[in-house]
Design a protein around this motif. Structure first.
Motif, PDB file in Angstrom:
ATOM      1  N   GLY A 124       0.615  -1.254  -0.001  1.00  0.00           N
ATOM      2  CA  GLY A 124       0.073   0.114  -0.075  1.00  0.00           C
ATOM      3  C   GLY A 124       0.842   1.275  -0.095  1.00  0.00           C
ATOM      4  N   ASP A 125       0.264   2.382  -0.024  1.00  0.00           N
ATOM      5  CA  ASP A 125       0.909   3.668  -0.246  1.00  0.00           C
ATOM      6  C   ASP A 125       0.803   4.868   0.769  1.00  0.00           C
ATOM      7  N   THR A 126      -0.294   4.285   1.738  1.00  0.00           N
ATOM      8  CA  THR A 126      -0.580   5.274   2.740  1.00  0.00           C
ATOM      9  C   THR A 126      -0.272   4.584   4.229  1.00  0.00           C
ATOM     10  N   VAL A 127       0.058   5.044   5.158  1.00  0.00           N
ATOM     11  CA  VAL A 127       0.305   4.657   6.397  1.00  0.00           C
ATOM     12  C   VAL A 127      -0.219   5.790   7.599  1.00  0.00           C
ATOM     13  N   ASP A 128      -1.464   5.071   8.271  1.00  0.00           N
ATOM     14  CA  ASP A 128      -1.853   6.048   9.069  1.00  0.00           C
ATOM     15  C   ASP A 128      -1.598   5.887  10.718  1.00  0.00           C
ATOM     16  N   LEU A 129      -0.554   6.764  11.078  1.00  0.00           N
ATOM     17  CA  LEU A 129      -0.094   6.811  12.528  1.00  0.00           C
ATOM     18  C   LEU A 129      -0.970   7.245  13.461  1.00  0.00           C
ATOM     19  N   SER A 130      -0.933   6.631  14.650  1.00  0.00           N
ATOM     20  CA  SER A 130      -1.691   7.031  15.749  1.00  0.00           C
ATOM     21  C   SER A 130      -1.700   8.510  16.203  1.00  0.00           C
ATOM     22  N   ALA A 131      -2.920   9.103  16.507  1.00  0.00           N
ATOM     23  CA  ALA A 131      -3.011  10.326  17.027  1.00  0.00           C
ATOM     24  C   ALA A 131      -2.292  10.647  18.601  1.00  0.00           C
ATOM     25  N   VAL A 132      -1.866  11.760  18.621  1.00  0.00           N
ATOM     26  CA  VAL A 132      -1.136  12.293  20.003  1.00  0.00           C
ATOM     27  C   VAL A 132      -2.154  13.663  20.323  1.00  0.00           C
ATOM     28  N   ASP A 133      -1.958  13.999  21.672  1.00  0.00           N
ATOM     29  CA  ASP A 133      -2.660  14.915  22.354  1.00  0.00           C
ATOM     30  C   ASP A 133      -2.073  16.150  22.153  1.00  0.00           C
ATOM     31  N   PHE A 134      -2.727  17.393  22.135  1.00  0.00           N
ATOM     32  CA  PHE A 134      -2.122  18.829  22.021  1.00  0.00           C
ATOM     33  C   PHE A 134      -1.882  19.081  23.391  1.00  0.00           C
ATOM     34  N   GLY A 135      -0.477  19.501  23.638  1.00  0.00           N
ATOM     35  CA  GLY A 135      -0.362  19.830  24.996  1.00  0.00           C
ATOM     36  C   GLY A 135       0.830  18.666  25.407  1.00  0.00           C
ATOM     37  N   THR A 136       0.512  17.521  24.941  1.00  0.00           N
ATOM     38  CA  THR A 136       1.234  16.271  25.599  1.00  0.00           C
ATOM     39  C   THR A 136       2.375  15.880  24.492  1.00  0.00           C
ATOM     40  N   GLY A 137       1.854  15.504  23.074  1.00  0.00           N
ATOM     41  CA  GLY A 137       2.604  15.157  22.061  1.00  0.00           C
ATOM     42  C   GLY A 137       3.304  13.850  22.223  1.00  0.00           C
ATOM     43  N   GLY A 138       4.400  13.494  21.878  1.00  0.00           N
ATOM     44  CA  GLY A 138       4.960  12.115  22.022  1.00  0.00           C
ATOM     45  C   GLY A 138       4.963  11.266  20.546  1.00  0.00           C
ATOM     46  N   ALA A 139       5.065  10.187  20.964  1.00  0.00           N
ATOM     47  CA  ALA A 139       5.054   9.262  19.642  1.00  0.00           C
ATOM     48  C   ALA A 139       3.676   8.936  19.201  1.00  0.00           C
ATOM     49  N   SER A 140       3.793   9.271  17.825  1.00  0.00           N
ATOM     50  CA  SER A 140       2.726   8.899  16.766  1.00  0.00           C
ATOM     51  C   SER A 140       3.242   7.731  16.098  1.00  0.00           C
ATOM     52  N   THR A 141       2.713   6.489  16.241  1.00  0.00           N
ATOM     53  CA  THR A 141       3.410   5.127  15.761  1.00  0.00           C
ATOM     54  C   THR A 141       2.272   4.340  14.674  1.00  0.00           C
ATOM     55  N   GLY A 142       3.167   3.512  14.061  1.00  0.00           N
ATOM     56  CA  GLY A 142       2.261   2.968  12.946  1.00  0.00           C
ATOM     57  C   GLY A 142       3.227   1.972  12.358  1.00  0.00           C
ATOM     58  N   ASP A 143       3.032   1.050  11.369  1.00  0.00           N
ATOM     59  CA  ASP A 143       3.583  -0.068  10.653  1.00  0.00           C
ATOM     60  C   ASP A 143       3.785   0.347   9.130  1.00  0.00           C
ATOM     61  N   LEU A 144       4.924   0.374   8.968  1.00  0.00           N
ATOM     62  CA  LEU A 144       5.327   0.678   7.262  1.00  0.00           C
ATOM     63  C   LEU A 144       4.635  -0.494   6.422  1.00  0.00           C
ATOM     64  N   LYS A 145       3.977  -0.144   5.319  1.00  0.00           N
ATOM     65  CA  LYS A 145       3.507  -0.904   4.574  1.00  0.00           C
ATOM     66  C   LYS A 145       4.588  -2.096   4.097  1.00  0.00           C
TER      67      LYS A 145
END
Length: 449
Positions: free
Chosen positions: A321-342
């Motif tokens: 595939g050609d699109t990876v949707d990373l996890s959301a993070v919270d404003f004010g906290t930020g941090g790791a937005s994660t996912g898996d490469l296709k």
């Protein structure tokens, strides 16, 4: 904090309330006058003095105070590479004032935060915060030192200076109060300097042969690309990992390309490589490109030569595939937005001695708040080799991808290489805490060579 809350009751006299208010104002003020400092253009971290202007909460009844603070900035890595993350520690060693009242102040009521100003090769700022932690302060006693930390990703080579910026001290005692402070004469003196260097990029050099076979003494045209402009290039035959006597030299053009003719006499030659420098290096070379020397030795009388062939294929790549949707993070906290490469599948059906390398580069992530630097995207690669494949793939190192690029996986050169390989990676985007809400997108480009 429970003790402080319990002490605040409706039965207090107005005089006691005023005294508590004065104490709160003093805490906010002195913590607020702390800031970063250092000698201009320092090559090593050192404590320095500088002026700050702090405005206590109105309830404190204390006018703004201009004072001198002694502080120091340190880093965990003074010689990073582009893409590295540097941790900054901002320590106030001597605040500008003392507790002006006779009332002792309890422990753990102060939480500092602020900015460190970056200059030189990488202008910008670093957000720093400190823990809610301080020892008790006796009446009329000196305020304690405290530290704040933060991180930044190196995006440019050269000298990067670190100076104090504006900051705020939050106090939690009886009530929640803030004291904003500013540097009186910005920019403040430099307290620390780091010297960043370029991250070595992925090797994108490549060669192609005009023909994959020939008789002894035939000349094959070799074309190269993405070598160092105007570099001297050695083009040589290979028999497995050893070089043969078939050799020539050529100079790359201004764009890093070249075209050269190589006469192949050695019947042992099975591939051709090209490289910069005095000897082969996988970082500055390309190939081997498969080449077969056709033996034209005359046959004995009354004999027949039986010829068969195995057609060489290609080196190819496909992805699920050609699109990876990373996890959301919270404003004010930020941090790791994660996912898996296709999942990426590499098929090496060339049947020669050359291995391959798959590298990736990513753009900055753009969105409603501007951009998130490409250096904040990291990955942890993994790869699997299909059973029976002559080669075995090796996953790249975990770390930052960035615009400089990084290796997802590779296979080494060998006497006979090839096979099928499945590549994956865990990807993580380190989102700054106060990045504006919205969708951010970057483009990861994979290159197979």
């Amino acid at each position: 904090m429970a003790t402080a809350t319990q002490r605040s009751t409706p039965r207090r006299s107005a005089g006691r309330r005023r005294r508590w208010t004065a104490a709160l104002g003093a805490v906010a003020l002195v913590a607020g006058t702390a800031a970063l400092a250092g000698p201009a253009h320092a090559l090593a971290s050192a404590p320095v003095d500088f002026a700050t202007h702090c405005v206590p909460p109105p309830i404190a009844g204390i006018p703004p105070i201009d004072g001198t603070t002694t502080a120091q900035i340190t880093v965990d890595n003074a010689a990073p590479k582009v893409g590295d993350t540097v941790t900054v520690t901002y320590t106030v060693t001597k605040p500008a004032a003392s507790n002006p009242v006779d009332i002792a102040l309890p422990a753990d009521i102060m939480t500092p935060s602020g900015k460190v100003t970056l200059g030189g090769a990488q202008p910008g700022s670093v957000t720093v915060t400190g823990p809610k932690k301080n020892p008790p302060v006796p009446g009329k006693g000196a305020f304690p030192s405290f530290s704040m930390t933060g991180t930044f990703t190196v995006t440019a080579p050269g000298s990067i200076t670190l100076s104090p910026g504006d900051y705020n001290i939050h106090t939690s005692y009886i009530m929640e109060l803030d004291t904003p402070c500013t540097v009186t004469n910005p920019p403040a003196p430099v307290s620390e300097t780091v010297v960043a260097t370029d991250q070595p990029g992925a090797n994108e050099r490549s060669i192609q042969l005009a023909t994959a076979s020939g008789k002894p003494g035939d000349q094959v045209t070799v074309t190269g690309a993405k070598f160092t402009p105007l570099a001297d290039i050695t083009v040589v035959g290979r028999a497995g990992a050893a070089e043969t006597a078939d050799r020539t030299t050529v100079k790359a053009d201004a764009a890093g390309g070249f075209t050269s003719g190589l006469k192949v006499n050695d019947k042992a030659t099975t591939g051709i490589v090209a490289y910069e420098g005095a000897a082969w290096s996988p970082d500055k070379g390309a190939g081997p490109a498969a080449y077969t020397v056709i033996d034209d030795t005359p046959l004995p009388a009354n004999s027949q030569k039986l010829n068969s062939s195995v057609a060489a294929g290609t080196l190819s790549m496909s992805q699920a595939g050609d699109t990876v949707d990373l996890s959301a993070v919270d404003f004010g906290t930020g941090g790791a937005s994660t996912g898996d490469l296709k999942t990426v599948t590499v098929k090496d059906f060339r049947g020669g001695p050359a291995g391959w390398s798959l590298t990736g580069k990513v753009t900055d992530f753009t969105g409603p708040g501007g951009k998130i630097d490409a250096g904040k995207l990291g990955w942890t690669p993994a790869c699997t080799t299909k059973q029976g494949s002559p080669s075995t793939c090796v996953a790249g190192s975990a770390g930052s991808v960035g615009t400089a690029g990084a290796t997802l996986a590779s296979t080494p050169n060998g006497a006979l290489t090839g096979g099928e390989f499945t590549l994956n990676a865990k990807v993580t985007l380190n989102v700054p805490a106060y990045t504006a809400p919205g969708a951010y997108s970057g483009v990861l480009t994979l290159t197979l060579t």
